[in-house]
Write an enzyme that holds these catalytic residues in place. Sequence first.
Site, PDB file in Angstrom:
ATOM      1  N   HIS A 195       0.876  -1.085   0.142  1.00 58.33           N
ATOM      2  CA  HIS A 195       0.141   0.011  -0.080  1.00 58.33           C
ATOM      3  C   HIS A 195       0.739   1.246   0.000  1.00 58.33           C
ATOM      4  O   HIS A 195       2.064   1.120   0.444  1.00 58.33           O
ATOM      5  CB  HIS A 195      -0.804   0.088   1.177  1.00 58.33           C
ATOM      6  CG  HIS A 195      -2.003  -0.929   1.172  1.00 58.33           C
ATOM      7  ND1 HIS A 195      -2.864  -0.882   2.185  1.00 58.33           N
ATOM      8  CD2 HIS A 195      -2.250  -1.931   0.332  1.00 58.33           C
ATOM      9  CE1 HIS A 195      -3.656  -2.038   2.047  1.00 58.33           C
ATOM     10  NE2 HIS A 195      -3.272  -2.846   1.097  1.00 58.33           N
TER      11      HIS A 195
ATOM     12  N   GLU B 105       1.035   3.881   1.791  1.00 59.03           N
ATOM     13  CA  GLU B 105       1.560   4.114   3.100  1.00 59.03           C
ATOM     14  C   GLU B 105       2.840   3.149   3.511  1.00 59.03           C
ATOM     15  O   GLU B 105       3.775   3.613   4.021  1.00 59.03           O
ATOM     16  CB  GLU B 105       0.488   4.163   4.284  1.00 59.03           C
ATOM     17  CG  GLU B 105      -0.727   4.824   3.865  1.00 59.03           C
ATOM     18  CD  GLU B 105      -1.776   4.148   3.347  1.00 59.03           C
ATOM     19  OE1 GLU B 105      -2.914   4.154   3.680  1.00 59.03           O
ATOM     20  OE2 GLU B 105      -1.514   3.318   2.317  1.00 59.03           O
TER      21      GLU B 105
ATOM     22  N   CYS C 165      -2.096  -0.504   7.660  1.00 57.58           N
ATOM     23  CA  CYS C 165      -1.398   0.794   7.533  1.00 57.58           C
ATOM     24  C   CYS C 165      -1.499   1.451   8.905  1.00 57.58           C
ATOM     25  O   CYS C 165      -0.369   2.331   9.195  1.00 57.58           O
ATOM     26  CB  CYS C 165      -1.802   1.512   6.385  1.00 57.58           C
ATOM     27  SG  CYS C 165      -1.581   0.695   4.827  1.00 57.58           S
TER      28      CYS C 165
ATOM     29  N   CYS D 244      -5.911   1.860   6.158  1.00 62.52           N
ATOM     30  CA  CYS D 244      -6.611   0.676   6.469  1.00 62.52           C
ATOM     31  C   CYS D 244      -5.896   0.191   7.838  1.00 62.52           C
ATOM     32  O   CYS D 244      -5.019   0.750   8.418  1.00 62.52           O
ATOM     33  CB  CYS D 244      -6.318  -0.395   5.350  1.00 62.52           C
ATOM     34  SG  CYS D 244      -4.432  -1.197   5.160  1.00 62.52           S
TER      35      CYS D 244
END
Length: 164
Positions: free
Chosen positions: A58, A60, A91, A88
């Site tokens: 992701h 992040e 993260c 999410c």
Amino acid sequence: MSKTAFAGDELFMREALELADAAASAGEVPVGALVVSGGEVVGRGANRPIASGDPTAHAEIVALREAARRLDGYRLTGATLYCTLEPCAMCAGALVTARVARLVFGTRDLRFGAVRSKFRIADSDLLNHRLEITEGVLAEECVRRLQAFFHVRRRRGGLPELDD
């Protein structure tokens, strides 16, 4: 705790939006993230789980990994993470673990958001570290990119990875 935006937040969020555009161009969900420490960008990330075959890639996480390498440490104390979409659970947990001081995000993720929408991981009283949170910075621009991306995907029949 939710705080108001600082003067530089829009500038950094615009750079995160450029990273989101790069993700979209690569066929990934348009999410971009930056880690800023001492006023300097030390980590950049664009979503890339499909291209890398890595479910943890992701934006992040990619930005946190780059910042940790650049700063030569896994603690990012005092840093701010800018992200176009609410993180999410994975993260948000990584932000707490890295001891990031502040999170600035553009728009909520009503399906998977773990900072405000579904959970409150990043500033939970149950954890030993809490981030200062600012949300809604350039929200309309962040939402517009996501809507455009998924509109095109629906017209093309979508991607199985994005339909769950």
